[in-house]
Write a protein that holds these residues in place. Structure first.
Motif, PDB file in Angstrom:
ATOM      1  N   SER A  59       0.826  -1.204   0.000  1.00 55.35           N
ATOM      2  CA  SER A  59       0.000   0.000   0.000  1.00 55.35           C
ATOM      3  C   SER A  59       0.863   1.258   0.000  1.00 55.35           C
TER       4      SER A  59
ATOM      5  N   ALA B 135       2.605  11.479  -4.674  1.00 56.20           N
ATOM      6  CA  ALA B 135       1.725  10.449  -5.233  1.00 56.20           C
ATOM      7  C   ALA B 135       1.464  10.660  -6.718  1.00 56.20           C
TER       8      ALA B 135
ATOM      9  N   GLY C 130       1.177   3.801  -8.101  1.00 56.35           N
ATOM     10  CA  GLY C 130      -0.254   3.574  -7.917  1.00 56.35           C
ATOM     11  C   GLY C 130      -1.092   4.422  -8.846  1.00 56.35           C
TER      12      GLY C 130
ATOM     13  N   PRO D 281      -4.611   5.734  -4.642  1.00 58.55           N
ATOM     14  CA  PRO D 281      -3.692   4.861  -3.892  1.00 58.55           C
ATOM     15  C   PRO D 281      -3.208   5.487  -2.597  1.00 58.55           C
ATOM     16  N   LEU D 282      -2.979   6.803  -2.611  1.00 58.75           N
ATOM     17  CA  LEU D 282      -2.576   7.499  -1.390  1.00 58.75           C
ATOM     18  C   LEU D 282      -3.692   7.448  -0.359  1.00 58.75           C
TER      19      LEU D 282
ATOM     20  N   LEU E  61      -6.144  -1.943  -7.557  1.00 57.22           N
ATOM     21  CA  LEU E  61      -5.312  -1.749  -6.372  1.00 57.22           C
ATOM     22  C   LEU E  61      -5.612  -2.798  -5.307  1.00 57.22           C
TER      23      LEU E  61
ATOM     24  N   GLY F  81       0.909   4.017  -2.807  1.00 61.22           N
ATOM     25  CA  GLY F  81       0.348   5.299  -2.389  1.00 61.22           C
ATOM     26  C   GLY F  81       1.345   6.422  -2.264  1.00 61.22           C
TER      27      GLY F  81
ATOM     28  N   PHE G  62      -3.798   4.066   1.211  1.00 60.44           N
ATOM     29  CA  PHE G  62      -2.672   3.899   2.134  1.00 60.44           C
ATOM     30  C   PHE G  62      -2.962   4.581   3.461  1.00 60.44           C
TER      31      PHE G  62
END
Length: 427
Positions: A82, A325, A91, A337-338, A117, A86, A341
């Motif tokens: 992750s 990111a 990502g 993705p961030l 993801l 992220g 995370f």
């Protein structure tokens, strides 16, 4: 901009702090910290063996020794994956790439990127999960074939991907509609989702993994329904889950609200526990209903979701974090993705707090079970049988129990029942 922060970020941080304080107050007030009066001569020291035979203790310790490293490795791998997705541009590039063949519009990126993801994260931990399943099978705890195991993994991933994608879609829509106040609207939506999820879980998610049949008419069914009435929490039905398709573990629970409330017994419970043991475990579950533990958990979850969303509003207000990111703004799909995370980190940080509260609530439910059944011997025998069947370590390492333990240890639960018996004998 102000110090690398987007407009509204400071307000989001202030709101997160206020909601966090409210959450701490609710936890302090609603968590049952003092439950059982001290009996004459003081509290009973928990017996580390919980009265189990040496061979059973050795087996439980061997099972834990084989499984605990896998649990830690899975958690570390999931968090690392992750973080890589992220906190780098990888990502965001994945989110963009999977949607490119369909035009790459922002909502398509979310609806396809989130499942991608989720799938990547699950594939990273899949070998460890397979090893853990092998351990459970080797110790006789899992009865699943590999086909059913893969089916369960696929269904779990699909449900997680769909629900997460829908939630993230709503969040990004709000970000794009209200760039300065999206976190407030999203926080309210997240809190509402927690509440709705508590009601829908037993009728939507549970049937995806198990089948349920009514417990046939008989003395046990009559006694369990009477127990619910005596608890002041009548139920609509007593169901049996086909849990033996997957496990030899023993469990029972009460789920639903109002017209959907029902007692659910694993079929393994019917096969392994005497009626008085079944009544004791069900009385514990009814204790949760009597004290509105699900509603309390829902309230805490809603406050936590609101605070976390406001905190995310502050964090995603950082232009530096967004650049790391590869996202241009909080409404850019490459921020997904961030965001995932940050959710993973928040869940990890919250785990020991959640489990501390859970252990206290579970102890109160144990006390309620003793008060309902008036049978500490059956309660103690039931706890020992659960430990044997579930291969539970009755006295796990303190650090492990502090972080991962959602229930009191078997040794602690038996000691509490012994103290209750002493107190009742003095009245």
């Amino acid at each position: 901009m102000d110090g690398g922060r987007r407009p509204g970020a400071r307000v989001a941080l202030g709101t997160a702090v206020v909601l966090g304080i409210v959450l701490v107050v609710v936890i302090a007030v609603r968590t049952p910290w003092d439950l059982l009066a001290e009996p004459p001569g003081g509290y009973t020291d928990p017996d580390p063996s919980a009265g189990l035979a040496a061979a059973q203790l050795d087996r439980a310790e061997a099972f834990a020794a084989a499984l605990r490293p896998a649990s830690l490795l899975s958690m570390a791998l999931g968090l690392a994956a992750s973080a890589v997705l992220g906190l780098t541009r990888l990502g965001g590039q994945l989110v963009h790439a999977v949607a490119a063949p369909l035009g790459g519009r922002w909502f398509v990126q979310v609806l396809l990127g989130v499942p991608a993801l989720v799938l990547v994260g699950r594939l990273v931990t899949l070998p460890v999960s397979a090893y853990a399943e092998t351990v459970r099978r080797g110790f006789g705890l899992s009865t699943r074939g590999w086909g059913l195991w893969l089916r369960d993994v696929a269904v779990s991933v699909a449900i997680s991907a769909v629900l997460t994608a829908l939630v993230v879609l709503v969040v990004l829509w709000l970000v794009r509609r209200a760039p300065r106040t999206w976190w407030a609207w999203a926080g309210g939506a997240a809190a509402a989702l927690v509440v709705v999820g508590s009601f829908l879980y037993p009728v939507v998610i549970e049937p995806a993994f198990n089948s349920f049949e009514p417990l046939p008419a008989g003395e046990l069914r009559t006694d369990l329904l009477a127990l619910a009435e005596a608890n002041g929490t009548p139920v609509q039905d007593v169901l049996v889950s086909d849990a033996s398709r997957r496990t030899t573990a023993l469990n029972a629970y009460v789920s639903g609200f109002g017209s959907t409330r029902r007692i659910v017994l694993y079929d393994t419970v019917l096969a392994e526990l005497p009626d008085e043991g079944i009544e004791s475990i069900v009385a514990h579950e009814l204790g949760h209903v009597a004290t509105d533990d699900v509603l309390t958990g829902t309230l805490m979850g809603a406050l936590g979701a609101g605070a976390a969303t406001a905190l995310a509003g502050w964090l995603l207000g950082s232009t530096r974090l967004l650049r790391r990111a590869g996202a241009e703004s909080p409404g850019d799909p490459r921020v997904v993705p961030l965001l995932l995370f940050l959710v993973a980190v928040g869940g990890l940080i919250a785990t020991p707090v959640q489990n501390l509260v859970s252990r206290q609530i579970e102890e109160r439910a144990d006390l309620r079970a003793l008060e309902l059944t008036r049978d500490p011997e059956a309660f103690i025998a039931m706890q020992q049988q659960l430990a044997r069947a579930n291969l539970s370590d009755p006295d796990p390492p303190a650090a492990w129990h502090w972080f991962f333990g959602s229930h009191p240890t078997t040794a602690e639960r038996i000691a509490m029942a012994q103290d209750w018996r002493l107190l009742e004998g003095t009245r």
